[in-house]
Design a protein around this motif. Structure first.
Motif, PDB file in Angstrom:
ATOM      1  N   GLY A 152     -13.982  10.092  62.153  1.00  0.00           N
ATOM      2  CA  GLY A 152     -12.674  10.197  62.961  1.00  0.00           C
ATOM      3  C   GLY A 152     -11.608  10.085  62.365  1.00  0.00           C
ATOM      4  N   SER A 153     -10.734  10.311  63.396  1.00  0.00           N
ATOM      5  CA  SER A 153      -9.427   9.282  63.757  1.00  0.00           C
ATOM      6  C   SER A 153      -9.330   8.737  64.817  1.00  0.00           C
ATOM      7  N   ALA A 154      -8.201   8.034  63.768  1.00  0.00           N
ATOM      8  CA  ALA A 154      -7.659   6.760  64.610  1.00  0.00           C
ATOM      9  C   ALA A 154      -5.579   6.532  65.044  1.00  0.00           C
ATOM     10  N   LEU A 155      -5.185   6.518  65.707  1.00  0.00           N
ATOM     11  CA  LEU A 155      -3.121   6.312  65.664  1.00  0.00           C
ATOM     12  C   LEU A 155      -3.250   4.756  66.744  1.00  0.00           C
ATOM     13  N   VAL A 156      -3.093   4.256  66.122  1.00  0.00           N
ATOM     14  CA  VAL A 156      -2.899   2.342  66.423  1.00  0.00           C
ATOM     15  C   VAL A 156      -1.285   2.537  66.785  1.00  0.00           C
ATOM     16  N   GLN A 157      -1.134   2.638  67.917  1.00  0.00           N
ATOM     17  CA  GLN A 157       0.390   2.247  68.414  1.00  0.00           C
ATOM     18  C   GLN A 157       0.706   1.135  68.114  1.00  0.00           C
ATOM     19  N   GLY A 158       2.332   0.250  67.707  1.00  0.00           N
ATOM     20  CA  GLY A 158       2.419  -0.580  67.848  1.00  0.00           C
ATOM     21  C   GLY A 158       2.179  -1.699  66.801  1.00  0.00           C
ATOM     22  N   TYR A 179      -3.994   6.114  61.000  1.00  0.00           N
ATOM     23  CA  TYR A 179      -2.353   6.302  61.106  1.00  0.00           C
ATOM     24  C   TYR A 179      -2.184   4.687  62.223  1.00  0.00           C
ATOM     25  N   ALA A 180      -1.283   4.229  61.396  1.00  0.00           N
ATOM     26  CA  ALA A 180      -0.769   3.135  62.515  1.00  0.00           C
ATOM     27  C   ALA A 180       0.827   3.451  62.875  1.00  0.00           C
ATOM     28  N   THR A 181       1.709   3.133  63.703  1.00  0.00           N
ATOM     29  CA  THR A 181       3.442   3.400  64.154  1.00  0.00           C
ATOM     30  C   THR A 181       3.802   1.306  63.930  1.00  0.00           C
ATOM     31  N   GLU A 214      -3.801   2.693  72.174  1.00  0.00           N
ATOM     32  CA  GLU A 214      -2.511   2.028  72.787  1.00  0.00           C
ATOM     33  C   GLU A 214      -2.084   0.787  73.984  1.00  0.00           C
ATOM     34  N   THR A 215      -1.453   0.282  73.724  1.00  0.00           N
ATOM     35  CA  THR A 215      -1.041  -1.086  73.886  1.00  0.00           C
ATOM     36  C   THR A 215       0.884  -1.713  74.609  1.00  0.00           C
ATOM     37  N   VAL A 216       1.187  -0.503  73.783  1.00  0.00           N
ATOM     38  CA  VAL A 216       2.997  -0.512  74.161  1.00  0.00           C
ATOM     39  C   VAL A 216       3.311  -0.446  75.672  1.00  0.00           C
ATOM     40  N   GLU A 218       5.292   2.480  77.875  1.00  0.00           N
ATOM     41  CA  GLU A 218       6.116   3.317  78.212  1.00  0.00           C
ATOM     42  C   GLU A 218       7.178   4.353  77.265  1.00  0.00           C
ATOM     43  N   ALA A 219       7.661   3.292  76.359  1.00  0.00           N
ATOM     44  CA  ALA A 219       7.842   3.658  74.765  1.00  0.00           C
ATOM     45  C   ALA A 219       6.942   4.820  73.459  1.00  0.00           C
ATOM     46  N   THR A 220       5.658   4.594  74.160  1.00  0.00           N
ATOM     47  CA  THR A 220       4.549   5.133  73.307  1.00  0.00           C
ATOM     48  C   THR A 220       4.128   5.856  73.657  1.00  0.00           C
ATOM     49  N   PHE A 221       3.637   6.380  74.902  1.00  0.00           N
ATOM     50  CA  PHE A 221       3.061   6.848  75.821  1.00  0.00           C
ATOM     51  C   PHE A 221       3.044   8.265  75.483  1.00  0.00           C
ATOM     52  N   GLU A 222       4.093   9.514  75.050  1.00  0.00           N
ATOM     53  CA  GLU A 222       4.324  10.897  75.847  1.00  0.00           C
ATOM     54  C   GLU A 222       3.933  10.605  73.909  1.00  0.00           C
ATOM     55  N   HIS A 223       4.487  10.299  72.905  1.00  0.00           N
ATOM     56  CA  HIS A 223       4.205  10.244  71.511  1.00  0.00           C
ATOM     57  C   HIS A 223       2.782  10.319  71.603  1.00  0.00           C
ATOM     58  N   SER A 224       1.847   9.642  72.229  1.00  0.00           N
ATOM     59  CA  SER A 224       0.072   9.276  72.433  1.00  0.00           C
ATOM     60  C   SER A 224      -0.693  10.161  72.752  1.00  0.00           C
ATOM     61  N   MET A 225       0.018  10.986  73.617  1.00  0.00           N
ATOM     62  CA  MET A 225      -0.127  12.226  74.305  1.00  0.00           C
ATOM     63  C   MET A 225      -0.405  13.133  73.160  1.00  0.00           C
TER      64      MET A 225
END
Length: 317
Positions: A152-158, A179-181, A214-216, A218-225
């Motif tokens: 699978g694949s995962a994005l880690v914010q912040g 992937y991580a931002t 998602e631990t960030v 408001e700042a990243t939630f739209e991007h997460s969606m």
């Protein structure tokens, strides 16, 4: 009265949380029925400790409160253990150490006997002390909640924070593409070294992912969606930038996305996490190990924000 060394909140100060930090003598713990005393060998700090010093989750009449949720040490039978930090009550509610019960940044801590999880010999005390809060939260986000598969694949914010850094390493250990931002170029470089594809915050991903950590907020939630594939899971365990993001409900139902909340994990999940690390050789990222005799410097390091990974206290020094 017998005393021990400890770091505790003696007052609250929202503007300057370290003003309320005292490092000195505290009463030795007296275990309740069914509880055990652990000789702490290492403890790890969390931002929760700074919030406690600001008065979040604590009352004046609870002071002084020993800080710390995470620890590893020696149990009453001489076995090496990791302290599971969640304490449940007969009423079915719960709290973590340093909220209603004294915390782990001390020579000794007392917890229910069922909170003692055997420490694998492959992990040092410092490494094991990093796991019960941030790493356990990340593990549960990816496995129990996120259902991340090996291909699978995962994005880690912040990436850079404790949970996010743990999620990067654990997702890689589980066999996923990661992937991580981060807004910080230096942190992106360090995240790349951990095996993730590092991107600037809000950047377009090469693919939509199965799981977003998602631990960030408001700042990243739209991007997460936008980054979650159809049927993807957005797993939330924090909201450091704000807790009221806008949610595109049409995207939510059209792509059948799942938004899942979680916090911490269970003792069994902690044992599974440690077994994974022992088996794979993955280890927590430790920013610094500070002698307990210089505990204030460890809190100052955490408060500065100039941290990558965990700040650990060595209680033998």
């Amino acid at each position: 009265m017998a005393v021990m060394r400890a770091a505790f909140a003696s007052s609250f100060n929202d503007a300057d949380p370290l003003a309320g930090l005292t490092v000195g003598d505290a009463p030795e713990p007296t275990p309740l029925d069914g509880w055990a005393v652990v000789d702490v060998r290492a403890s790890a700090l969390n931002h929760h400790d700074l919030w406690s010093l600001r008065g979040v989750g604590l009352r004046e009449d609870q002071l002084p409160m020993i800080l710390g949720c995470d620890a590893a040490g020696i149990g009453p039978d001489g076995a090496e253990v990791v302290v599971y930090p969640v304490v449940f009550t007969d009423k079915g509610d719960f709290s973590i150490l340093s909220e209603h019960y004294q915390g782990t940044v001390a020579e000794r801590v007392t917890v229910p006997a069922y909170n003692l999880v055997p420490k694998p010999a492959e992990l040092s005390f410092a490494e094991a002390a990093c796991l019960p809060t941030a790493w356990l939260t990340a593990y549960r986000m990816l496995t129990t909640k996120g259902r991340l598969e090996a291909d699978g694949s995962a994005l880690v914010q912040g990436a850079g924070g404790g949970v996010a850094t743990a999620a990067v390493l654990l997702a890689r250990a589980l066999g996923a593409r990661v992937y991580a931002t981060s807004r910080d170029a230096a942190k992106r470089e360090r995240i790349e070294a951990l095996g993730a594809t590092a991107l600037d915050s809000g950047a377009r991903l090469p693919e939509r992912v199965d799981v977003v950590v998602e631990t960030v907020g408001e700042a990243t939630f739209e991007h997460s969606m936008k980054c979650a594939k159809p049927g993807g899971r957005i797993v939330v365990s924090g909201a450091t930038s704000g807790h009221l993001p806008k949610v595109n409900l049409r995207r939510l139902f059209a792509l059948q996305l799942e938004i899942l909340g979680t916090s911490m994990g269970t003792p069994d999940e902690l044992a599974d996490l440690m077994a994974l690390l022992a088996r794979t050789g993955v280890r927590p990222v430790i920013d610094s190990v500070v002698p307990f005799s210089d505990a204030r410097a460890a809190f100052e390091k955490l408060h500065s924000g100039d941290v990558f990974g965990k700040v650990v206290l060595d209680h033998t020094a």
